[in-house]
Each structure stands twice: as C-alpha cells, then as structure tokens.
Motif scaffolding. Structure first.
Motif, short mmCIF file in Angstrom:
data_model
loop_
_atom_site.label_atom_id
_atom_site.label_comp_id
_atom_site.label_asym_id
_atom_site.label_seq_id
_atom_site.Cartn_x
_atom_site.Cartn_y
_atom_site.Cartn_z
N LEU A 149 0.82 -1.21 0.00
CA LEU A 149 0.00 0.00 0.00
C LEU A 149 0.86 1.27 0.00
N LYS A 150 2.09 1.16 0.48
CA LYS A 150 2.97 2.32 0.51
C LYS A 150 3.33 2.81 -0.89
N VAL A 151 3.28 1.93 -1.88
CA VAL A 151 3.67 2.31 -3.24
C VAL A 151 2.48 2.31 -4.20
N SER A 152 1.26 2.22 -3.66
CA SER A 152 0.07 2.09 -4.50
C SER A 152 -0.73 3.39 -4.51
N ASP A 153 -1.46 3.59 -5.61
CA ASP A 153 -2.34 4.74 -5.75
C ASP A 153 -3.79 4.40 -5.43
N ARG A 154 -4.14 3.14 -5.65
CA ARG A 154 -5.51 2.68 -5.44
C ARG A 154 -5.46 1.21 -5.06
N VAL A 155 -6.50 0.75 -4.37
CA VAL A 155 -6.51 -0.65 -3.93
C VAL A 155 -7.89 -1.25 -4.15
N VAL A 156 -7.90 -2.52 -4.56
CA VAL A 156 -9.15 -3.27 -4.69
C VAL A 156 -8.99 -4.58 -3.93
N VAL A 157 -10.10 -5.07 -3.43
CA VAL A 157 -10.10 -6.30 -2.64
C VAL A 157 -10.93 -7.36 -3.35
N MET A 158 -10.37 -8.56 -3.44
CA MET A 158 -11.07 -9.69 -4.03
C MET A 158 -11.35 -10.73 -2.94
N LYS A 159 -12.54 -11.28 -2.96
CA LYS A 159 -12.92 -12.31 -2.00
C LYS A 159 -13.74 -13.37 -2.73
N SER A 160 -13.26 -14.60 -2.68
CA SER A 160 -13.97 -15.74 -3.28
C SER A 160 -14.35 -15.48 -4.73
N GLY A 161 -13.40 -14.94 -5.50
CA GLY A 161 -13.61 -14.76 -6.92
C GLY A 161 -14.43 -13.56 -7.31
N GLU A 162 -14.67 -12.65 -6.38
CA GLU A 162 -15.46 -11.46 -6.69
C GLU A 162 -14.78 -10.22 -6.12
N MET A 163 -14.96 -9.09 -6.81
CA MET A 163 -14.46 -7.83 -6.29
C MET A 163 -15.43 -7.31 -5.24
N THR A 164 -14.90 -7.01 -4.06
CA THR A 164 -15.79 -6.64 -2.95
C THR A 164 -15.59 -5.22 -2.44
N TRP A 165 -14.47 -4.58 -2.82
CA TRP A 165 -14.20 -3.23 -2.28
C TRP A 165 -13.18 -2.53 -3.14
N GLU A 166 -13.29 -1.21 -3.22
CA GLU A 166 -12.32 -0.37 -3.93
C GLU A 166 -12.15 0.92 -3.17
N GLY A 167 -10.91 1.38 -3.05
CA GLY A 167 -10.67 2.63 -2.35
C GLY A 167 -9.23 3.06 -2.45
N LEU A 168 -8.84 3.94 -1.54
CA LEU A 168 -7.48 4.46 -1.50
C LEU A 168 -6.69 3.76 -0.40
N PRO A 169 -5.36 3.69 -0.54
CA PRO A 169 -4.57 3.07 0.52
C PRO A 169 -4.81 3.69 1.89
N SER A 170 -5.04 4.99 1.92
CA SER A 170 -5.28 5.66 3.21
C SER A 170 -6.56 5.19 3.88
N ASP A 171 -7.48 4.64 3.10
CA ASP A 171 -8.73 4.13 3.68
C ASP A 171 -8.47 2.91 4.55
N LEU A 172 -7.30 2.27 4.37
CA LEU A 172 -7.01 1.04 5.09
C LEU A 172 -5.96 1.24 6.18
N ASP A 173 -5.79 2.49 6.62
CA ASP A 173 -4.87 2.74 7.72
C ASP A 173 -5.30 2.04 9.00
N ASP A 174 -6.61 1.84 9.12
CA ASP A 174 -7.16 1.17 10.31
C ASP A 174 -7.13 -0.36 10.06
N ASN A 175 -6.42 -1.08 10.89
CA ASN A 175 -6.32 -2.53 10.73
C ASN A 175 -7.66 -3.22 10.81
N SER A 176 -8.56 -2.69 11.63
CA SER A 176 -9.88 -3.31 11.76
C SER A 176 -10.65 -3.26 10.45
N LYS A 177 -10.48 -2.18 9.68
CA LYS A 177 -11.13 -2.08 8.38
C LYS A 177 -10.56 -3.12 7.43
N LEU A 178 -9.26 -3.31 7.47
CA LEU A 178 -8.62 -4.29 6.61
C LEU A 178 -9.09 -5.69 6.95
#
Length: 236
Positions: free
Chosen positions: A203-232
């Motif tokens: 995330l330190k070198v990324s501009d945007r992040v997407v999350v995949m779960k069980s073969g599907e895209m489930t979330w999209e946002g900015l690296p700063s959105d995931l500063d909170d470990n609980s959100k991750l």
C-alpha cells in the motif's frame, strides 16, 4: 473508464468447470499502481494469468486501451504488457545473462537493441550487475526476484503485472525491490497491477486498492482508507 489502459468486464474464469472468477469488473488506469489484495485462493493469480493469456476466460471481455483483445503471452507482450509471475520462474541452471538473452528473444527485442536494453534494465536495477554472470540457482530469493522483474522489464512495458513479488522475502528486501519499480513507474507513466499479500508494504507504493474475495471484487478505495487494521480485517 476513459483513461483505462487495461480493463475487464464481466470476466468469468474457471478450471475444469469450477468457477474461480465471477463477473469481474476491473480497470487499471494510466500512470497508476493498483494493488489487488485478498485471501489465499481468492482468484488473484488467476486474474493475472487471464490478463496475460495463460488462462482462457469462459466469458466476458478483456480490453487493452479500450479495444477488446483475446490475450496470448506473445501478443500481450508485443502490445506493452509484461508479467512477473508468482514464484519467480527463473531457470536455476542458467546465468542471469543467459536469462536476459532468452527474455529478449521471447519479447521480440531486435538484436541491434539488445545491448542497450540490458543497460537500461541495469540502470533501473543496478544491483543485478553484481551477479549478472552467476547461475540463477545460486542466487538468494531476493536476487532471483530481481532477475524475474528485470526480465519482465526487457520489453519496456507500458503495463506491468506483478504476482506476489514479496513471497519468501524479508520486508526490507521487498522494499528494496519495490522502490526502484515505483520510481520507474512515476518517471515513465507505466501502469502496474500489483497482487500482494504483504499488504502494508504494497500500500505504501500504491495509488488505489481493490479487494477480491472468493472470486469477486468486494471493495475499492485508497490506501489511506485502510490505515485502520480493523477495516482491513473486515474486508478479508
């Protein structure tokens, strides 16, 4: 998206009749590092293999610069894509020099340009000069990963697909590898799709992040959105 270099629409991919990717929509934009994260078995590597033409989709579309394509490795390389595969994929009995020579042949680099192309890769990854004549099987994991990245750069890609480059590497080694690639990306406008389990470093070198779960895209946002470990953890 109008500035998408590479995108997929409603992509479905499976093995032996078992679906792995379900109606995937994804866009990689110009001059962007997009980080794709998710649990083991989520389908991340399958997506990269589909984009490079190593696995054929069952349905959906893959678009390069807005034009639908049927990917195959040689064709995608010719069109500016390159893949750093999971597990490095170097031949242990070959020297780094031989690996680069084979890589240039596979990428269709004209013979007259090959010396300059190697020099350019070495300018990006200068540490490779220290073990250029050694056999890949005698190199450390970090050195082998550098060879794999260097080989992928030989075609001077506009779009780089990187599959789990941190596997087997200490965090500091991973930083040393990603730093020059991020600098190259920012100076050339290259687009990078980075699949990675070492989320914090990626995330330190990324501009945007997407999350995949069980073969599907489930979330999209900015690296700063995931500063909170609980959100991750919630997304996983």
């Amino acid at each position: 998206m109008s500035d998408a270099v590479l995108s997929v629409r409603d992509l479905v991919v499976g093995y032996g009749g078992r679906p792995v990717l379900n109606n995937i929509d994804l866009s990689l934009n110009a001059n962007e590092v997009l980080c794709l994260i998710g649990h083991n078995g989520a389908g991340k590597s399958t997506l990269l293999k589909s984009l490079f033409g190593l696995v054929a989709p069952e349905s959906g579309a893959i678009l390069l610069n807005g034009e639908a394509v049927t990917p195959d490795p040689r064709g995608m390389t010719a069109n500016g894509l390159s893949l750093v595969p999971e597990g490095r994929g170097v031949f242990p009995g070959m020297t780094v020099a031989e690996t680069m020579k084979l890589g240039m042949w596979a990428a269709g680099v004209p013979e007259a340009e090959r010396a300059d192309r190697v020099d350019w890769v070495m300018s990006v990854l200068p540490v490779m000069k220290q073990f250029y004549d050694r056999r890949a099987g005698n190199l450390s994991g970090g050195q082998q990963q550098m060879v794999s990245i260097g080989r992928a750069l030989l075609s001077k890609p506009r779009c780089l697909l990187m599959d789990e480059p941190s596997i087997g590497l200490a965090p500091k080694l991973f930083q040393d590898l990603l730093g020059p690639i991020r600098e190259l990306q920012q100076s050339t406008g290259m687009s990078i799709l980075l699949v990675e389990q070492n989320v914090r470093e990626a995330l330190k070198v990324s501009d945007r992040v997407v999350v995949m779960k069980s073969g599907e895209m489930t979330w999209e946002g900015l690296p700063s959105d995931l500063d909170d470990n609980s959100k991750l953890m919630e997304l996983y």
